[in-house]
Design an enzyme around this catalytic site. Structure first.
Site, PDB file in Angstrom:
ATOM      1  N   TYR A  74      93.115  22.732  75.263  1.00 31.38           N
ATOM      2  CA  TYR A  74      91.942  22.011  75.686  1.00 31.38           C
ATOM      3  C   TYR A  74      91.637  21.134  74.891  1.00 31.38           C
ATOM      4  CZ  TYR A  74      86.962  20.813  76.559  1.00 31.38           C
ATOM      5  OH  TYR A  74      85.830  20.134  76.676  1.00 31.38           O
ATOM      6  N   LYS A 107      91.425  16.983  74.363  1.00 35.15           N
ATOM      7  CA  LYS A 107      90.054  16.283  74.000  1.00 35.15           C
ATOM      8  C   LYS A 107      90.056  15.310  72.936  1.00 35.15           C
ATOM      9  CE  LYS A 107      86.838  16.041  76.243  1.00 35.15           C
ATOM     10  NZ  LYS A 107      86.528  15.297  77.474  1.00 35.15           N
ATOM     11  N   THR A 141      83.650  16.843  73.007  1.00 27.41           N
ATOM     12  CA  THR A 141      83.167  18.324  72.834  1.00 27.41           C
ATOM     13  C   THR A 141      83.335  18.569  71.072  1.00 27.41           C
ATOM     14  OG1 THR A 141      84.129  20.301  72.917  1.00 27.41           O
ATOM     15  CG2 THR A 141      85.584  18.819  73.197  1.00 27.41           C
ATOM     16  N   ASP A 142      82.661  19.354  70.653  1.00 25.95           N
ATOM     17  CA  ASP A 142      82.745  19.589  69.411  1.00 25.95           C
ATOM     18  C   ASP A 142      83.687  20.472  68.951  1.00 25.95           C
ATOM     19  OD1 ASP A 142      81.934  22.148  70.599  1.00 25.95           O
ATOM     20  OD2 ASP A 142      80.164  22.723  69.474  1.00 25.95           O
ATOM     21  N   GLU A 143      84.632  21.081  70.082  1.00 20.65           N
ATOM     22  CA  GLU A 143      85.654  21.752  69.777  1.00 20.65           C
ATOM     23  C   GLU A 143      86.831  21.279  69.105  1.00 20.65           C
ATOM     24  OE1 GLU A 143      87.071  24.321  72.717  1.00 20.65           O
ATOM     25  OE2 GLU A 143      85.187  25.019  73.529  1.00 20.65           O
ATOM     26  N   ASN A 152      77.262  23.624  76.597  1.00 23.87           N
ATOM     27  CA  ASN A 152      76.019  23.569  77.577  1.00 23.87           C
ATOM     28  C   ASN A 152      76.019  24.627  78.482  1.00 23.87           C
ATOM     29  OD1 ASN A 152      76.057  19.895  78.403  1.00 23.87           O
ATOM     30  ND2 ASN A 152      76.609  20.884  76.457  1.00 23.87           N
ATOM     31  N   ARG A 170      90.473  36.323  73.121  1.00 23.89           N
ATOM     32  CA  ARG A 170      91.169  34.962  73.735  1.00 23.89           C
ATOM     33  C   ARG A 170      92.189  34.298  72.229  1.00 23.89           C
ATOM     34  NH1 ARG A 170      87.102  29.846  74.406  1.00 23.89           N
ATOM     35  NH2 ARG A 170      87.128  30.585  76.546  1.00 23.89           N
TER      36      ARG A 170
HETATM   37  P1  NAD Z   1      83.789  20.482  84.571  1.00 22.00           P
HETATM   38  O1  NAD Z   1      84.922  21.302  84.638  1.00 22.00           O
HETATM   39  O2  NAD Z   1      82.697  21.455  85.137  1.00 22.00           O
HETATM   40  O3  NAD Z   1      83.853  19.186  85.602  1.00 22.00           O
HETATM   41  C1  NAD Z   1      84.895  18.326  85.413  1.00 22.00           C
HETATM   42  C2  NAD Z   1      84.742  17.512  86.792  1.00 22.00           C
HETATM   43  O4  NAD Z   1      85.730  16.504  86.418  1.00 22.00           O
HETATM   44  C3  NAD Z   1      85.073  17.945  87.968  1.00 22.00           C
HETATM   45  O5  NAD Z   1      83.892  17.578  89.077  1.00 22.00           O
HETATM   46  C4  NAD Z   1      86.288  17.922  88.558  1.00 22.00           C
HETATM   47  O6  NAD Z   1      86.682  17.465  90.046  1.00 22.00           O
HETATM   48  C5  NAD Z   1      86.434  16.270  87.734  1.00 22.00           C
HETATM   49  N1  NAD Z   1      87.817  16.004  87.438  1.00 22.00           N
HETATM   50  C6  NAD Z   1      88.884  16.660  86.947  1.00 22.00           C
HETATM   51  N2  NAD Z   1      90.002  16.252  87.035  1.00 22.00           N
HETATM   52  C7  NAD Z   1      89.692  14.875  87.398  1.00 22.00           C
HETATM   53  C8  NAD Z   1      90.716  13.707  87.578  1.00 22.00           C
HETATM   54  N3  NAD Z   1      91.994  13.741  87.115  1.00 22.00           N
HETATM   55  N4  NAD Z   1      90.022  12.554  88.149  1.00 22.00           N
HETATM   56  C9  NAD Z   1      88.752  12.727  88.595  1.00 22.00           C
HETATM   57  N5  NAD Z   1      88.048  13.764  88.258  1.00 22.00           N
HETATM   58  C10 NAD Z   1      88.494  14.822  87.902  1.00 22.00           C
HETATM   59  O7  NAD Z   1      83.417  19.941  83.210  1.00 22.00           O
HETATM   60  P2  NAD Z   1      82.204  19.946  82.626  1.00 22.00           P
HETATM   61  O8  NAD Z   1      81.770  21.195  81.936  1.00 22.00           O
HETATM   62  O9  NAD Z   1      80.915  19.366  83.129  1.00 22.00           O
HETATM   63  O10 NAD Z   1      82.495  18.737  81.489  1.00 22.00           O
HETATM   64  C11 NAD Z   1      82.244  17.422  81.741  1.00 22.00           C
HETATM   65  C12 NAD Z   1      82.775  16.664  80.225  1.00 22.00           C
HETATM   66  O11 NAD Z   1      81.908  17.111  79.168  1.00 22.00           O
HETATM   67  C13 NAD Z   1      84.281  16.978  80.089  1.00 22.00           C
HETATM   68  O12 NAD Z   1      84.595  15.914  79.456  1.00 22.00           O
HETATM   69  C14 NAD Z   1      84.045  18.005  78.867  1.00 22.00           C
HETATM   70  O13 NAD Z   1      85.052  18.060  77.969  1.00 22.00           O
HETATM   71  C15 NAD Z   1      82.871  17.680  78.160  1.00 22.00           C
HETATM   72  N6  NAD Z   1      82.064  18.679  77.459  1.00 22.00           N
HETATM   73  C16 NAD Z   1      81.745  19.806  78.156  1.00 22.00           C
HETATM   74  C17 NAD Z   1      80.787  20.836  77.543  1.00 22.00           C
HETATM   75  C18 NAD Z   1      80.467  22.054  78.219  1.00 22.00           C
HETATM   76  O14 NAD Z   1      79.999  22.922  77.489  1.00 22.00           O
HETATM   77  N7  NAD Z   1      80.610  22.381  79.469  1.00 22.00           N
HETATM   78  C19 NAD Z   1      80.363  20.598  76.136  1.00 22.00           C
HETATM   79  C20 NAD Z   1      80.769  19.419  75.605  1.00 22.00           C
HETATM   80  C21 NAD Z   1      81.595  18.597  76.174  1.00 22.00           C
HETATM   81  O1  DAU Z   2      81.933  23.491  72.683  1.00 20.73           O
HETATM   82  C1  DAU Z   2      81.991  22.899  73.934  1.00 20.73           C
HETATM   83  C2  DAU Z   2      82.916  23.681  74.835  1.00 20.73           C
HETATM   84  O2  DAU Z   2      82.209  24.820  75.208  1.00 20.73           O
HETATM   85  C3  DAU Z   2      83.125  22.580  76.004  1.00 20.73           C
HETATM   86  O3  DAU Z   2      83.983  21.659  75.373  1.00 20.73           O
HETATM   87  C4  DAU Z   2      84.248  23.313  76.881  1.00 20.73           C
HETATM   88  O4  DAU Z   2      84.309  22.452  78.011  1.00 20.73           O
HETATM   89  C5  DAU Z   2      83.286  24.359  77.553  1.00 20.73           C
HETATM   90  O5  DAU Z   2      83.882  25.330  78.387  1.00 20.73           O
HETATM   91  C6  DAU Z   2      82.932  25.452  76.072  1.00 20.73           C
HETATM   92  O6  DAU Z   2      84.147  25.999  75.671  1.00 20.73           O
HETATM   93  P1  DAU Z   2      83.932  27.653  75.209  1.00 20.73           P
HETATM   94  O7  DAU Z   2      85.256  28.177  75.171  1.00 20.73           O
HETATM   95  O8  DAU Z   2      83.094  27.709  73.953  1.00 20.73           O
HETATM   96  O9  DAU Z   2      83.060  28.148  76.386  1.00 20.73           O
HETATM   97  P2  DAU Z   2      83.316  29.264  77.362  1.00 20.73           P
HETATM   98  O10 DAU Z   2      81.981  29.425  78.121  1.00 20.73           O
HETATM   99  O11 DAU Z   2      84.420  29.687  77.861  1.00 20.73           O
HETATM  100  O12 DAU Z   2      83.149  30.559  76.221  1.00 20.73           O
HETATM  101  C7  DAU Z   2      82.043  30.764  75.322  1.00 20.73           C
HETATM  102  C8  DAU Z   2      82.193  31.984  74.469  1.00 20.73           C
HETATM  103  O13 DAU Z   2      82.353  33.236  74.965  1.00 20.73           O
HETATM  104  C9  DAU Z   2      83.616  31.682  73.646  1.00 20.73           C
HETATM  105  O14 DAU Z   2      83.698  32.219  72.174  1.00 20.73           O
HETATM  106  C10 DAU Z   2      84.579  32.966  74.544  1.00 20.73           C
HETATM  107  C11 DAU Z   2      83.677  33.685  74.946  1.00 20.73           C
HETATM  108  N1  DAU Z   2      83.930  34.373  76.316  1.00 20.73           N
HETATM  109  C12 DAU Z   2      84.048  33.488  77.352  1.00 20.73           C
HETATM  110  C13 DAU Z   2      84.228  34.103  78.630  1.00 20.73           C
HETATM  111  C14 DAU Z   2      84.526  33.191  79.811  1.00 20.73           C
HETATM  112  C15 DAU Z   2      83.793  35.641  76.392  1.00 20.73           C
HETATM  113  O15 DAU Z   2      83.667  36.474  75.397  1.00 20.73           O
HETATM  114  N2  DAU Z   2      84.215  36.294  77.645  1.00 20.73           N
HETATM  115  C16 DAU Z   2      84.536  35.390  78.852  1.00 20.73           C
HETATM  116  O16 DAU Z   2      84.553  35.966  79.987  1.00 20.73           O
END
Ligand code: NAD
Ligand code: DAU
Length: 353
Positions: free
Chosen positions: A159, A163, A133-135, A189, A290
């Site tokens: 988190y 990562k 992730t970019d975080e 995403n 947050r």
């Molecule tokens: P998600 O939380 O939707 O899915 C995570 C999946 O991993 C789930 O299916 C869960 O059951 C599985 N999992 C969790 N713990 C596990 C374990 N111990 N063993 C096996 N499986 C396990 O996550 P996502 O949003 O799909 O993110 C996927 C990856 O991409 C992560 O590594 C996250 O850090 C990275 N990522 C996410 C975003 C985003 O915006 N969602 C952006 C950049 C990177």
């Molecule tokens: O940047 C990549 C990351 O993006 C991934 O690595 C993480 O897995 C993914 O969850 C996401 O993290 P964020 O914290 O940016 O995503 P989230 O959707 O939780 O929040 C997006 C923004 O919105 C953040 O600034 C917090 C804000 N927010 C979120 C929630 C859930 C609100 O204002 N209200 C809310 O209820």
């Protein structure tokens, strides 16, 4: 040929699995623990498809990972599995350390042992692709240049710290042991199958239910939004042509403030599913911020474009419209994921704000 995917029942992982099998016949073995975020319903269209082998298990289970590598001899391991929600990491960081740090360590050790048994082409072509992730780069000041691959690591949440730790392990396993790794760091995403604890799907499902739309702090925090299908195509490009040991940043060239995102979602819902009670934006409610909230993320995605020719196919305008439509057309999926556990989370995270 086979790929071993971890976390392929989650949001991005299931999109990756579905897109992969829509494009080619290479088999996928999908290891997922089915936590609250994992959902086999995302993969329902693959039922009976021999190209998809689902394994219910944990990435911290070394014996299981060893067995899968020995049995299926994948040409690559694509590692999505993680605890992924920042707010959950604030309420309970332990699971993040276990899965994101220990789990990645277990996979690296299993992959290293397996890779050491390979020879010739099989050894040369093996890849460990770590999805990150970019975080990990921390928060950007207004106007500061976007994150490049050499930006210092400054993770601010449990988190992102977990990562960052996993990224460092991946780097070290390459540097010390020569394991052929690839790392991608992607921005936020959005798209189908996104669990409604995250901003965009939460706003859609709350608006449709007539519930408040909780915006943290002043709502001016900036994220760089990328349609999930574009993240999947970027991973395919890196897996196919990325240089071993390199990091590639993936982003949407699409910085937007949270409040603007929420207003766009409300506007689309007003158009596609008007509410007789009035515009959905009336539900916007500013709530307590947050803790440690990062102010701005932005990805400089020039390296992946220069080296691999990747650019996002969707604009935010096309991607967010597709996404809102998907949620309107998949009310059953939404209802199923809003189980008792989901309701407990809403109360834990929002009742005291
Ligand atoms: P998600 O939380 O939707 O899915 C995570 C999946 O991993 C789930 O299916 C869960 O059951 C599985 N999992 C969790 N713990 C596990 C374990 N111990 N063993 C096996 N499986 C396990 O996550 P996502 O949003 O799909 O993110 C996927 C990856 O991409 C992560 O590594 C996250 O850090 C990275 N990522 C996410 C975003 C985003 O915006 N969602 C952006 C950049 C990177
Ligand atoms: O940047 C990549 C990351 O993006 C991934 O690595 C993480 O897995 C993914 O969850 C996401 O993290 P964020 O914290 O940016 O995503 P989230 O959707 O939780 O929040 C997006 C923004 O919105 C953040 O600034 C917090 C804000 N927010 C979120 C929630 C859930 C609100 O204002 N209200 C809310 O209820």
């Amino acid at each position: 040929m086979t790929l071993l995917v971890t976390g392929g029942a989650g949001f991005i992982g299931s999109n990756f699995v579905l897109n992969w099998l829509a494009q080619n016949d290479e088999r996928l073995v999908n290891l997922d623990a089915l936590t609250y975020a994992g959902n086999l319903q995302n993969l329902a269209s693959l039922q009976g498809d021999a190209r998809h082998v689902f394994v219910h298990g944990d990435i911290t289970d070394r014996a299981l990972v060893d067995r899968l590598l020995a049995e299926h001899r994948p040409r690559a391991l694509v590692h999505f599995a993680a605890e992924s929600h920042v707010d959950r990491s604030i309420h309970g960081p332990g699971a993040f350390m276990k899965t994101n740090v220990d789990g990645t360590f277990t996979l690296l050790e299993a992959a290293r042992a397996h890779w050491n048994t390979l020879q010739g082409d099989e050894k040369a072509s093996f890849r460990f692709h770590h999805v990150s992730t970019d975080e990990v780069y921390g928060s950007l000041a207004p106007g500061a240049p976007a994150f490049t691959e050499t930006h210092p690591y400054e993770p601010n949440s449990p988190y992102s710290a977990s990562k960052a730790a996993s990224d460092h392990l991946v780097r070290a396993w390459h540097h010390t042991y020569g394991l052929p790794v690839l790392t991608t760091n992607c921005s936020n995403n959005y798209g189908p199958y996104h669990f409604p604890e995250k901003l965009i799907p939460l706003m859609i499902v709350n608006a449709l239910a007539g519930k408040p739309l909780p915006v943290y702090g002043d709502g001016r925090q900036i994220r760089d939004w990328l349609y999930v299908g574009d993240h999947c195509s970027a991973i395919r490009a890196v897996l196919a042509g990325g240089r071993v040991g390199e990091v590639y940043n993936i982003g949407g060239w699409n910085e937007q403030a949270n409040i603007d995102i929420v207003n766009i979602v409300c506007g689309l819902l007003d158009e596609l599913r008007p509410d007789p009670a009035g515009p959905y934006a009336r539900l916007i409610t500013y709530v307590k911020d947050r803790p440690g909230h990062d102010r701005r993320y932005a990805i400089d995605a020039r390296k992946i474009e220069r080296e691999l020719g990747w650019r996002p196919a969707e604009t935010f305008t096309t991607g967010i419209r597709k996404t809102v439509r998907w949620y309107l057309e998949n009310a059953d999926w939404v209802a199923n994921v809003q189980s008792g556990g989901y309701r407990d989370w809403l109360s834990q995270n929002y009742s005291a704000r």
